[in-house]
Enzyme design. Structure first.
Site, PDB file in Angstrom:
ATOM      1  N   GLY A  54       0.786  -1.286   0.033  1.00  0.00           N
ATOM      2  CA  GLY A  54       0.110   0.001   0.021  1.00  0.00           C
ATOM      3  C   GLY A  54       0.715   1.249   0.015  1.00  0.00           C
ATOM      4  O   GLY A  54       2.094   1.374   0.427  1.00  0.00           O
ATOM      5  N   SER A  55       0.387   2.226  -0.628  1.00  0.00           N
ATOM      6  CA  SER A  55       0.920   3.640  -0.691  1.00  0.00           C
ATOM      7  C   SER A  55       0.894   4.252   0.852  1.00  0.00           C
ATOM      8  O   SER A  55       0.171   3.787   1.596  1.00  0.00           O
ATOM      9  CB  SER A  55       0.529   4.445  -1.712  1.00  0.00           C
ATOM     10  OG  SER A  55       0.810   3.936  -2.885  1.00  0.00           O
ATOM     11  N   GLY A  56       1.636   5.306   1.021  1.00  0.00           N
ATOM     12  CA  GLY A  56       1.487   5.983   2.404  1.00  0.00           C
ATOM     13  C   GLY A  56       2.716   5.664   3.389  1.00  0.00           C
ATOM     14  O   GLY A  56       2.976   6.275   4.491  1.00  0.00           O
ATOM     15  N   HIS A  57       3.449   4.786   2.800  1.00  0.00           N
ATOM     16  CA  HIS A  57       4.796   4.284   3.683  1.00  0.00           C
ATOM     17  C   HIS A  57       6.047   4.851   3.098  1.00  0.00           C
ATOM     18  O   HIS A  57       7.394   4.616   3.411  1.00  0.00           O
ATOM     19  CB  HIS A  57       4.915   2.835   3.515  1.00  0.00           C
ATOM     20  CG  HIS A  57       3.564   2.313   4.054  1.00  0.00           C
ATOM     21  ND1 HIS A  57       3.418   2.349   5.484  1.00  0.00           N
ATOM     22  CD2 HIS A  57       2.932   1.265   3.725  1.00  0.00           C
ATOM     23  CE1 HIS A  57       1.906   1.647   5.713  1.00  0.00           C
ATOM     24  NE2 HIS A  57       1.968   0.955   4.504  1.00  0.00           N
ATOM     25  N   LYS A 105       5.815  -8.094   2.782  1.00  0.00           N
ATOM     26  CA  LYS A 105       5.608  -7.735   3.895  1.00  0.00           C
ATOM     27  C   LYS A 105       4.390  -8.388   4.382  1.00  0.00           C
ATOM     28  O   LYS A 105       3.543  -9.009   3.808  1.00  0.00           O
ATOM     29  CB  LYS A 105       5.371  -6.028   4.296  1.00  0.00           C
ATOM     30  CG  LYS A 105       6.398  -5.342   4.078  1.00  0.00           C
ATOM     31  CD  LYS A 105       6.259  -3.978   4.356  1.00  0.00           C
ATOM     32  CE  LYS A 105       5.009  -3.197   4.094  1.00  0.00           C
ATOM     33  NZ  LYS A 105       4.868  -3.477   2.454  1.00  0.00           N
ATOM     34  N   ASP A 110      -1.177  -8.383   1.185  1.00  0.00           N
ATOM     35  CA  ASP A 110      -0.144  -8.309   0.235  1.00  0.00           C
ATOM     36  C   ASP A 110       0.411  -9.793  -0.009  1.00  0.00           C
ATOM     37  O   ASP A 110       0.608 -10.267  -1.208  1.00  0.00           O
ATOM     38  CB  ASP A 110       1.185  -7.670   1.092  1.00  0.00           C
ATOM     39  CG  ASP A 110       1.159  -6.241   1.198  1.00  0.00           C
ATOM     40  OD1 ASP A 110       0.044  -5.830   0.501  1.00  0.00           O
ATOM     41  OD2 ASP A 110       1.841  -5.627   1.732  1.00  0.00           O
ATOM     42  N   HIS A 219       0.018   0.764   9.742  1.00  0.00           N
ATOM     43  CA  HIS A 219      -1.338   1.288   9.365  1.00  0.00           C
ATOM     44  C   HIS A 219      -2.080   1.722  10.435  1.00  0.00           C
ATOM     45  O   HIS A 219      -3.356   1.888  10.246  1.00  0.00           O
ATOM     46  CB  HIS A 219      -2.040   0.030   8.541  1.00  0.00           C
ATOM     47  CG  HIS A 219      -1.106  -0.480   7.492  1.00  0.00           C
ATOM     48  ND1 HIS A 219      -0.432  -1.707   7.839  1.00  0.00           N
ATOM     49  CD2 HIS A 219      -0.939  -0.268   6.270  1.00  0.00           C
ATOM     50  CE1 HIS A 219       0.301  -2.137   6.482  1.00  0.00           C
ATOM     51  NE2 HIS A 219      -0.135  -1.264   5.691  1.00  0.00           N
TER      52      HIS A 219
END
Length: 331
Positions: A54-57, A105, A110, A219
């Site tokens: 996911g994006s945001g990391h 991860k 995922d 998250h």
């Protein structure tokens, strides 16, 4: 919600185009995908290395695409796993015939989506291997995982597996070294404020002004304890102690240290935490070979940090020190 964005529904698209615009000589975007790849991918006769999530990391994962690390990264929506078809596009983009290695991860979506993509690839004759990173010692299961979560220790897997791939190593040899890193890396984090997913428009959880959460996930998943905020030294001691309870690191052993910010933590505070972690390790006679301090795997604008220790041997030490041209991890 205050964010420097255009449209909450287009943040990933805008971000990916901005990354390529920043590094046009190193990176390319695979057309009609969420995949960022090395400009020269696929590299002839080299095992391709991919990761994502996911994006945001950020800078994970596209920031680690480059010579000496990943060949491609695939981005999902914010805190959402990339779809199998997008992962499959990443596999195809880096396949030179030597096979593709995936760093995943340990989050349920995922793992499932990367494994489905691997099945699609193998059906087309592309050999694929993987490692699942589960370095977080905080909790055994969480709202996103079965088993331990994969957090900032994943960056060490990217670096070392990527360096191994750069030597011309086989798929089996890369898997062996990646497995070794996973067996020898442990992390634990904490948070003092939440983050806001753009599409949601409100914080993902609440912490009182004087509260912190130990063991918070990237998250916003619950940790192991919510309590009154402590001094930096106490936080460093608690995180480091939990790690050292989980992995045997003895006097004269060598380690790499990663003090990771979650997005909104000033480097000043990360260095204060690092000072205490280094003091603890020195008192135990543990030798620190390399230290990394900064934002390596974030959680949007969450305030907090994580501590990662990687127990080294000669092979891991050499690969960690190898050259990297990735924008977020230059050596």
């Amino acid at each position: 919600m205050k964010k420097i964005i255009n449209n909450p529904e287009h943040v990933v698209e805008d971000m990916l185009n901005g990354i390529v615009a920043a590094y046009p000589n190193q990176l390319k975007r695979i057309e009609n995908t969420t995949v960022i790849a090395r400009k020269d991918a696929p590299v002839p006769n080299k095992v391709g290395l991919i990761s994502g999530g996911g994006s945001g990391h950020e800078p994970a994962h596209a920031g680690y695409v480059g010579k000496g690390m990943l060949d491609a990264a695939v981005a999902g929506e914010v805190f959402t796993s990339p779809t199998p078809d997008q992962v499959f596009e990443a596999i195809k983009a880096v396949n030179s015939g030597a096979g593709v290695f995936m760093v995943i991860k340990n989050y349920t979506g995922d793992v499932m989506n990367f494994e489905m993509a691997a099945e699609l690839a193998e059906a087309e004759g592309i050999p694929v291997e993987k490692v699942i990173v589960n370095d977080d010692v905080a909790v055994e299961n969480s709202s996103y995982t079965i088993g331990r979560r994969g957090i900032a220790g994943t960056v060490f897997v990217h670096k070392i597996a990527g360096a191994k791939a750069e030597t011309g190593a086989s798929l089996a040899e890369i898997k062996a070294v990646a497995d070794k890193v996973v067996q020898n890396v442990r992390s634990m984090g904490m948070a003092i404020s939440p983050c806001t997913v753009p599409q949601a428009g409100k914080p993902s959880f609440e912490l009182k002004e004087n509260e912190m959460e130990i063991g918070m996930g990237i998250h916003g998943e619950p940790g192991i304890e919510r309590k009154t905020i402590q001094k930096a030294d106490d936080i460093a001691e608690e995180l480091t102690a939990k790690i050292l309870e989980d992995i045997e690191i003895n006097q004269d052993d060598e380690v790499a240290v990663l003090i990771n910010g979650l997005g909104a933590t000033p480097e000043m505070e990360l260095y204060i935490v690092n000072r205490k972690v280094q003091e603890i390790l020195s008192e135990k006679g543990i030798k620190v070979i390399e230290t990394f301090v900064g934002n390596y795997m974030t959680s949007l604008e969450m305030a907090g940090c994580s501590v990662t220790l990687l127990k080294l041997d000669d092979e891991l030490k050499e690969l960690l020190a190898a050259e990297s041209k990735a924008p977020a991890f230059r050596k």
